[in-house]
Design a protein around this motif. Sequence first.
Motif, PDB file in Angstrom:
ATOM      1  N   LEU A  39       0.749  -1.273   0.071  1.00 57.07           N
ATOM      2  CA  LEU A  39      -0.031  -0.062  -0.018  1.00 57.07           C
ATOM      3  C   LEU A  39       0.797   1.227   0.140  1.00 57.07           C
ATOM      4  O   LEU A  39       0.326   2.433  -0.196  1.00 57.07           O
ATOM      5  CB  LEU A  39      -0.828  -0.071   1.310  1.00 57.07           C
ATOM      6  N   GLY A  40       2.174   1.108   0.039  1.00 54.91           N
ATOM      7  CA  GLY A  40       2.904   2.283  -0.076  1.00 54.91           C
ATOM      8  C   GLY A  40       3.764   2.740   1.243  1.00 54.91           C
ATOM      9  O   GLY A  40       4.302   3.594   1.300  1.00 54.91           O
ATOM     10  N   PHE A  41       3.469   1.938   2.366  1.00 57.95           N
ATOM     11  CA  PHE A  41       4.143   2.280   3.627  1.00 57.95           C
ATOM     12  C   PHE A  41       5.307   1.737   3.805  1.00 57.95           C
ATOM     13  O   PHE A  41       5.658   0.552   2.856  1.00 57.95           O
ATOM     14  CB  PHE A  41       3.181   1.688   4.792  1.00 57.95           C
ATOM     15  N   CYS A  42       6.308   2.120   4.313  1.00 56.06           N
ATOM     16  CA  CYS A  42       7.517   1.410   4.588  1.00 56.06           C
ATOM     17  C   CYS A  42       7.936   1.464   6.000  1.00 56.06           C
ATOM     18  O   CYS A  42       7.568   2.528   6.997  1.00 56.06           O
ATOM     19  CB  CYS A  42       8.731   2.313   4.022  1.00 56.06           C
ATOM     20  N   GLU A  43       8.952   0.713   6.660  1.00 56.81           N
ATOM     21  CA  GLU A  43       9.277   0.599   7.914  1.00 56.81           C
ATOM     22  C   GLU A  43      10.124   1.919   8.333  1.00 56.81           C
ATOM     23  O   GLU A  43      10.988   2.402   7.635  1.00 56.81           O
ATOM     24  CB  GLU A  43      10.083  -0.697   8.213  1.00 56.81           C
ATOM     25  N   ALA A  44       9.700   2.399   9.472  1.00 57.98           N
ATOM     26  CA  ALA A  44      10.430   3.668   9.961  1.00 57.98           C
ATOM     27  C   ALA A  44      11.793   3.297  10.767  1.00 57.98           C
ATOM     28  O   ALA A  44      11.748   2.088  11.241  1.00 57.98           O
ATOM     29  CB  ALA A  44       9.577   4.453  10.962  1.00 57.98           C
ATOM     30  N   GLN A  45      12.667   4.094  10.720  1.00 54.50           N
ATOM     31  CA  GLN A  45      13.763   3.902  11.558  1.00 54.50           C
ATOM     32  C   GLN A  45      13.773   4.693  12.920  1.00 54.50           C
ATOM     33  O   GLN A  45      14.663   4.288  13.751  1.00 54.50           O
ATOM     34  CB  GLN A  45      15.237   4.320  10.533  1.00 54.50           C
ATOM     35  N   GLY A  46      12.927   5.385  13.200  1.00 55.38           N
ATOM     36  CA  GLY A  46      12.612   6.227  14.346  1.00 55.38           C
ATOM     37  C   GLY A  46      11.376   6.376  14.693  1.00 55.38           C
ATOM     38  O   GLY A  46      10.297   5.404  14.360  1.00 55.38           O
ATOM     39  N   VAL A  47      10.862   7.574  15.086  1.00 51.73           N
ATOM     40  CA  VAL A  47       9.306   7.881  14.927  1.00 51.73           C
ATOM     41  C   VAL A  47       8.796   7.936  13.631  1.00 51.73           C
ATOM     42  O   VAL A  47       9.397   8.651  12.853  1.00 51.73           O
ATOM     43  CB  VAL A  47       9.210   9.252  15.655  1.00 51.73           C
ATOM     44  N   PRO A  48       7.546   7.120  13.377  1.00 51.26           N
ATOM     45  CA  PRO A  48       7.152   7.004  11.887  1.00 51.26           C
ATOM     46  C   PRO A  48       6.700   8.544  11.407  1.00 51.26           C
ATOM     47  O   PRO A  48       5.893   9.131  12.279  1.00 51.26           O
ATOM     48  CB  PRO A  48       6.095   5.861  12.128  1.00 51.26           C
ATOM     49  N   SER A  49       6.901   8.613  10.258  1.00 50.85           N
ATOM     50  CA  SER A  49       6.503   9.909   9.480  1.00 50.85           C
ATOM     51  C   SER A  49       5.195   9.352   8.797  1.00 50.85           C
ATOM     52  O   SER A  49       5.149   8.069   8.784  1.00 50.85           O
ATOM     53  CB  SER A  49       7.387  10.578   8.706  1.00 50.85           C
ATOM     54  N   GLN A  50       4.640  10.231   7.957  1.00 52.60           N
ATOM     55  CA  GLN A  50       3.671   9.750   7.173  1.00 52.60           C
ATOM     56  C   GLN A  50       3.737   8.647   6.085  1.00 52.60           C
ATOM     57  O   GLN A  50       4.936   8.589   5.587  1.00 52.60           O
ATOM     58  CB  GLN A  50       2.997  11.074   6.334  1.00 52.60           C
ATOM     59  N   ASN A  51       2.894   7.616   6.278  1.00 48.50           N
ATOM     60  CA  ASN A  51       3.129   6.520   5.513  1.00 48.50           C
ATOM     61  C   ASN A  51       4.216   5.693   5.936  1.00 48.50           C
ATOM     62  O   ASN A  51       4.954   4.757   4.926  1.00 48.50           O
ATOM     63  CB  ASN A  51       3.210   6.750   3.805  1.00 48.50           C
ATOM     64  N   GLU A  52       4.498   5.590   7.053  1.00 48.24           N
ATOM     65  CA  GLU A  52       5.705   4.681   7.825  1.00 48.24           C
ATOM     66  C   GLU A  52       4.970   3.897   8.860  1.00 48.24           C
ATOM     67  O   GLU A  52       3.857   4.446   9.482  1.00 48.24           O
ATOM     68  CB  GLU A  52       6.818   5.636   8.193  1.00 48.24           C
ATOM     69  N   PHE A  53       5.769   2.965   9.375  1.00 49.22           N
ATOM     70  CA  PHE A  53       5.215   2.214  10.432  1.00 49.22           C
ATOM     71  C   PHE A  53       6.438   1.520  11.236  1.00 49.22           C
ATOM     72  O   PHE A  53       7.568   1.661  10.769  1.00 49.22           O
ATOM     73  CB  PHE A  53       4.405   0.739   9.951  1.00 49.22           C
ATOM     74  N   LEU A  54       6.196   1.252  12.543  1.00 48.74           N
ATOM     75  CA  LEU A  54       6.935   0.436  13.241  1.00 48.74           C
ATOM     76  C   LEU A  54       6.296  -0.854  13.547  1.00 48.74           C
ATOM     77  O   LEU A  54       5.080  -0.996  13.763  1.00 48.74           O
ATOM     78  CB  LEU A  54       7.168   1.496  14.711  1.00 48.74           C
ATOM     79  N   LYS A  55       7.175  -1.786  14.016  1.00 56.07           N
ATOM     80  CA  LYS A  55       6.418  -3.085  14.484  1.00 56.07           C
ATOM     81  C   LYS A  55       6.851  -3.173  15.904  1.00 56.07           C
ATOM     82  O   LYS A  55       7.994  -2.724  16.572  1.00 56.07           O
ATOM     83  CB  LYS A  55       7.459  -4.100  13.695  1.00 56.07           C
ATOM     84  N   ASN A  56       5.993  -4.015  16.733  1.00 59.25           N
ATOM     85  CA  ASN A  56       6.191  -4.481  18.080  1.00 59.25           C
ATOM     86  C   ASN A  56       6.355  -3.198  18.891  1.00 59.25           C
ATOM     87  O   ASN A  56       7.492  -3.011  19.641  1.00 59.25           O
ATOM     88  CB  ASN A  56       7.528  -5.415  18.251  1.00 59.25           C
ATOM     89  N   VAL A  57       5.338  -2.464  18.830  1.00 54.92           N
ATOM     90  CA  VAL A  57       5.657  -1.153  19.477  1.00 54.92           C
ATOM     91  C   VAL A  57       4.873  -1.188  20.988  1.00 54.92           C
ATOM     92  O   VAL A  57       3.750  -1.567  21.148  1.00 54.92           O
ATOM     93  CB  VAL A  57       4.813   0.055  18.707  1.00 54.92           C
ATOM     94  N   PRO A  58       5.729  -0.914  21.947  1.00 58.39           N
ATOM     95  CA  PRO A  58       5.082  -1.279  23.445  1.00 58.39           C
ATOM     96  C   PRO A  58       4.017  -0.127  23.989  1.00 58.39           C
ATOM     97  O   PRO A  58       4.224   0.913  23.312  1.00 58.39           O
ATOM     98  CB  PRO A  58       6.328  -1.144  24.299  1.00 58.39           C
TER      99      PRO A  58
END
Length: 158
Positions: A39-58
């Motif tokens: 869908l056009g999202f990518c994994e973020a390296q820090g705090v996610p910006s628009q169209n980014e995501f993080l995994k396993n977020v506490p």
Amino acid sequence: MNQESLFEDLPEVDTGKYEASMLSNQKFCDQVEQSLVALGFCEAQGVPSQNEFLKNVPYTDMYGGIRKAAFLVQHQTLGAVRIEAHKQEQSGSVDQKFPFFLESLRLAPEQNLVILLGGKGYKQKAFDWIKTAASNIQDKQIKVFSDLDEFINFFVSK
């Protein structure tokens, strides 16, 4: 009779079922991730910006413990969306955990929350309950989906 003899007839614990369930759930989360990427999202390296995501977020669960949501997505119109993803193919205790999933997720800091269920290992009445209970929560927007396609259609439509 000594105490050791009391334990001799206990059945072996089948860790294989637990491991298979964990693997199935991990594969489901991998499918969710692949769908987000498609869908056009990518994994973020820090705090996610628009169209980014993080995994396993506490976040803090209803008991004050630390729980990890599968994803935290920064959606272009919804903003931050926390996603709990769970898959269970065979009947078991997953539907007994629905109140825990819902109440704990409600306590997460984001306004937009998703419970994404895969497989058919839960009872339909339990699914109906969690969907109704989520829609009755006034202070958050909690969506409950019964499969990945339904979730993707929602995410694309927003």
